[in-house]
Design a protein around this motif. Structure first.
Motif, PDB file in Angstrom:
ATOM      1  N   THR A  85       0.919  -1.204  -0.156  1.00  0.00           N
ATOM      2  CA  THR A  85       0.119   0.136   0.180  1.00  0.00           C
ATOM      3  C   THR A  85       0.962   1.141   0.024  1.00  0.00           C
ATOM      4  OG1 THR A  85      -1.790   0.962   1.133  1.00  0.00           O
ATOM      5  CG2 THR A  85      -0.059  -0.020   2.385  1.00  0.00           C
ATOM      6  N   GLU A  86       0.273   2.544  -0.279  1.00  0.00           N
ATOM      7  CA  GLU A  86       1.015   3.742  -0.227  1.00  0.00           C
ATOM      8  C   GLU A  86       0.793   4.451   1.127  1.00  0.00           C
ATOM      9  OE1 GLU A  86      -0.188   5.660  -3.743  1.00  0.00           O
ATOM     10  OE2 GLU A  86       1.208   4.576  -5.039  1.00  0.00           O
ATOM     11  N   CYS A  87       1.860   4.975   1.690  1.00  0.00           N
ATOM     12  CA  CYS A  87       1.658   5.653   2.785  1.00  0.00           C
ATOM     13  C   CYS A  87       2.488   7.170   2.665  1.00  0.00           C
ATOM     14  CB  CYS A  87       2.332   5.119   4.124  1.00  0.00           C
ATOM     15  SG  CYS A  87       1.555   3.406   4.398  1.00  0.00           S
ATOM     16  N   PHE A  88       2.083   8.075   3.312  1.00  0.00           N
ATOM     17  CA  PHE A  88       2.475   9.401   3.563  1.00  0.00           C
ATOM     18  C   PHE A  88       3.508   9.418   4.882  1.00  0.00           C
ATOM     19  CE2 PHE A  88      -0.341  10.418   0.239  1.00  0.00           C
ATOM     20  CZ  PHE A  88       0.294  11.187  -0.805  1.00  0.00           C
ATOM     21  N   GLN A  96       5.985   3.355  -0.726  1.00  0.00           N
ATOM     22  CA  GLN A  96       5.095   2.350  -0.843  1.00  0.00           C
ATOM     23  C   GLN A  96       5.521   1.209  -0.098  1.00  0.00           C
ATOM     24  OE1 GLN A  96       5.421  -0.038  -4.800  1.00  0.00           O
ATOM     25  NE2 GLN A  96       3.341   1.009  -5.129  1.00  0.00           N
ATOM     26  N   VAL A  97       4.791   0.793   0.655  1.00  0.00           N
ATOM     27  CA  VAL A  97       5.193  -0.355   1.735  1.00  0.00           C
ATOM     28  C   VAL A  97       4.598  -1.761   1.341  1.00  0.00           C
ATOM     29  CG1 VAL A  97       5.191  -0.926   4.206  1.00  0.00           C
ATOM     30  CG2 VAL A  97       5.199   1.562   3.457  1.00  0.00           C
ATOM     31  N   GLN A  98       5.659  -2.763   1.463  1.00  0.00           N
ATOM     32  CA  GLN A  98       5.167  -4.093   1.218  1.00  0.00           C
ATOM     33  C   GLN A  98       5.026  -4.852   2.377  1.00  0.00           C
ATOM     34  OE1 GLN A  98       7.035  -6.159  -2.460  1.00  0.00           O
ATOM     35  NE2 GLN A  98       6.408  -8.024  -1.641  1.00  0.00           N
ATOM     36  N   LEU A  99       3.926  -5.493   2.678  1.00  0.00           N
ATOM     37  CA  LEU A  99       4.100  -6.325   4.042  1.00  0.00           C
ATOM     38  C   LEU A  99       3.284  -7.710   3.933  1.00  0.00           C
ATOM     39  CD1 LEU A  99       1.375  -4.437   6.162  1.00  0.00           C
ATOM     40  CD2 LEU A  99       1.719  -3.962   3.545  1.00  0.00           C
ATOM     41  N   ASN A 100       3.777  -8.491   5.067  1.00  0.00           N
ATOM     42  CA  ASN A 100       3.230  -9.704   5.197  1.00  0.00           C
ATOM     43  C   ASN A 100       2.301  -9.792   6.405  1.00  0.00           C
ATOM     44  OD1 ASN A 100       4.408 -10.886   2.684  1.00  0.00           O
ATOM     45  ND2 ASN A 100       5.986 -11.879   3.947  1.00  0.00           N
ATOM     46  N   VAL A 129      -5.594  -3.205   8.560  1.00  0.00           N
ATOM     47  CA  VAL A 129      -4.206  -3.110   9.002  1.00  0.00           C
ATOM     48  C   VAL A 129      -3.731  -1.815   8.230  1.00  0.00           C
ATOM     49  CG1 VAL A 129      -2.140  -4.393   8.573  1.00  0.00           C
ATOM     50  CG2 VAL A 129      -4.183  -5.621   9.302  1.00  0.00           C
ATOM     51  N   PHE A 130      -4.062  -1.810   7.009  1.00  0.00           N
ATOM     52  CA  PHE A 130      -3.393  -0.340   6.170  1.00  0.00           C
ATOM     53  C   PHE A 130      -3.733   0.763   6.729  1.00  0.00           C
ATOM     54  CE2 PHE A 130      -3.804  -2.596   1.543  1.00  0.00           C
ATOM     55  CZ  PHE A 130      -2.600  -3.256   1.885  1.00  0.00           C
ATOM     56  N   GLU A 131      -4.918   1.050   7.461  1.00  0.00           N
ATOM     57  CA  GLU A 131      -5.210   2.169   8.140  1.00  0.00           C
ATOM     58  C   GLU A 131      -4.340   2.270   9.406  1.00  0.00           C
ATOM     59  OE1 GLU A 131      -8.933   3.835  10.718  1.00  0.00           O
ATOM     60  OE2 GLU A 131      -9.311   2.058   9.578  1.00  0.00           O
ATOM     61  N   ILE A 132      -4.014   0.919  10.063  1.00  0.00           N
ATOM     62  CA  ILE A 132      -3.154   1.112  11.251  1.00  0.00           C
ATOM     63  C   ILE A 132      -1.760   1.609  10.848  1.00  0.00           C
ATOM     64  CG2 ILE A 132      -1.914  -0.019  13.203  1.00  0.00           C
ATOM     65  CD1 ILE A 132      -4.672  -1.598  13.372  1.00  0.00           C
ATOM     66  N   LEU A 133      -1.301   0.927   9.829  1.00  0.00           N
ATOM     67  CA  LEU A 133       0.147   1.060   9.051  1.00  0.00           C
ATOM     68  C   LEU A 133       0.415   2.539   8.815  1.00  0.00           C
ATOM     69  CD1 LEU A 133       2.788   0.127   7.962  1.00  0.00           C
ATOM     70  CD2 LEU A 133       1.554  -0.559   5.807  1.00  0.00           C
ATOM     71  N   ILE A 151      10.544  -0.600  14.719  1.00  0.00           N
ATOM     72  CA  ILE A 151       9.771   0.057  15.599  1.00  0.00           C
ATOM     73  C   ILE A 151       8.418  -0.044  15.188  1.00  0.00           C
ATOM     74  CG2 ILE A 151       9.250   1.945  17.162  1.00  0.00           C
ATOM     75  CD1 ILE A 151      12.245   2.575  17.208  1.00  0.00           C
ATOM     76  N   ILE A 152       8.572   0.734  13.807  1.00  0.00           N
ATOM     77  CA  ILE A 152       7.066   0.796  13.352  1.00  0.00           C
ATOM     78  C   ILE A 152       6.167  -0.666  13.175  1.00  0.00           C
ATOM     79  CG2 ILE A 152       5.869   1.208  11.060  1.00  0.00           C
ATOM     80  CD1 ILE A 152       8.078   3.417  10.633  1.00  0.00           C
ATOM     81  N   ARG A 153       7.154  -1.652  12.945  1.00  0.00           N
ATOM     82  CA  ARG A 153       6.436  -3.032  12.709  1.00  0.00           C
ATOM     83  C   ARG A 153       5.791  -3.386  14.105  1.00  0.00           C
ATOM     84  NH1 ARG A 153       6.780  -8.094  14.254  1.00  0.00           N
ATOM     85  NH2 ARG A 153       8.391  -7.351  15.775  1.00  0.00           N
ATOM     86  N   SER A 154       6.715  -3.194  15.144  1.00  0.00           N
ATOM     87  CA  SER A 154       6.252  -3.436  16.317  1.00  0.00           C
ATOM     88  C   SER A 154       4.950  -2.926  16.748  1.00  0.00           C
ATOM     89  CB  SER A 154       7.537  -3.478  17.400  1.00  0.00           C
ATOM     90  OG  SER A 154       7.018  -3.712  18.683  1.00  0.00           O
ATOM     91  N   ASP A 155       4.978  -1.507  16.610  1.00  0.00           N
ATOM     92  CA  ASP A 155       3.833  -0.922  16.855  1.00  0.00           C
ATOM     93  C   ASP A 155       2.713  -1.217  16.052  1.00  0.00           C
ATOM     94  OD1 ASP A 155       5.309   0.668  18.750  1.00  0.00           O
ATOM     95  OD2 ASP A 155       5.706   2.212  17.242  1.00  0.00           O
ATOM     96  N   VAL A 156       2.787  -1.366  14.754  1.00  0.00           N
ATOM     97  CA  VAL A 156       1.624  -1.810  13.932  1.00  0.00           C
ATOM     98  C   VAL A 156       0.846  -3.474  14.565  1.00  0.00           C
ATOM     99  CG1 VAL A 156       0.887  -2.874  11.699  1.00  0.00           C
ATOM    100  CG2 VAL A 156       2.346  -0.444  12.221  1.00  0.00           C
TER     101      VAL A 156
END
Length: 272
Positions: A85-88, A96-100, A129-133, A151-156
């Protein structure tokens, strides 16, 4: 006297009874077959009756249920969603963030999820999950997103487990890749080049400064050495002769320099 003969109805009743028996047999057969339900391994079955949840959850295996009951099978195995998804960022850079996303549906939660969300509950996982990310990424500048990826991964993951606890159980959320826009990548590259050049210039300046300090120290040392030798020669005339002997190259002199009075004016005599 007239006699009338009436044909017995036994054969008709037999045929009717046979037909009814066959029909009942097929009804029972079809009804019995419809009452058998199979739940695959790694799934649970939710039993409904005329659209209402009965409260019965079927474990994996074969089950007998009433013919008017329906069974909806839900997957309880770990589901892996690979998406992007795309994030600002905080400084409004587009990333552009790719995640599992790895989730599972606990058996104890299957009834409530089916009742409140429905059988397509899995389709609601990724958008939320996109909303939280996006909320977490927006806390950092683009340059700091890479440094703080863990840190972002852990917080998400923590936010998903808290805010989506009624939906599924989150095993993990992994940020596999973060891409910047081409313009931003060029800007980062230019900045890094400038930093390297600045470090190089600073190194060369420090090197020149050290070399200058060494040259000054060497010159001061030589001057001090000359001063000490001059003082020694002045205070000890014999030191001059000793110094001359040390520097003599073994060749006989062609002239002799003498000083016969207090005028210190040398007199030169050729040596024959």
């Amino acid at each position: 006297m007239t006699c009338f003969y009436q044909k017995p109805q036994t054969d008709s009743w037999k045929i009717a009874a046979l037909v009814v028996g066959v029909v009942l047999f097929f009804v029972v057969l079809i009804g019995g077959t419809a009452a058998i339900r199979t739940v695959p391994v790694g799934h649970v079955g939710i039993v409904t009756s005329f659209g209402s949840v009965t409260g019965q959850t079927l474990e994996p295996g074969m089950h007998l249920v009433f013919p008017w009951h329906a069974v909806t099978v839900l997957d309880t195995r770990i589901q892996n969603y690979t998406t992007k998804t795309e994030c600002f960022s905080k400084d409004l850079q587009l990333l552009q963030v790719q995640l599992n996303i790895m989730t599972s549906l606990p058996k104890s939660r299957a009834q409530s999820v089916f009742t409140t969300v429905g059988p397509d509950y899995a389709n609601q996982v990724v958008p939320r999950v996109f909303e939280i990310l996006k909320q977490e990424v927006s806390k950092y500048t683009a340059e700091l997103v890479i440094e703080n990826r863990e840190i972002i991964r852990s917080d998400v993951l923590a936010a998903c487990r808290t805010r989506l606890a009624e939906l599924v159980e989150f095993q993990d959320v992994v940020l596999t890749n973060v891409d910047f826009s081409d313009a931003y990548e060029r800007a980062i590259e230019s900045k890094q080049v400038a930093q390297q050049e600045s470090l190089k210039a600073r190194y060369e300046l420090e090197k020149a400064k050290i070399e200058a300090e060494k040259a000054v120290a060497t010159a001061e040392g030589e001057a001090e050495s000359i001063r000490i030798k001059g003082e020694a020669l002045k205070n000890s005339p014999g030191m001059a002769q000793l110094e001359a002997i040390r520097k003599w190259n073994g060749v006989a002199p062609t002239h002799v320099f003498l000083s016969g009075d207090d005028s210190n004016v040398p007199v030169v005599f050729p040596v024959r």
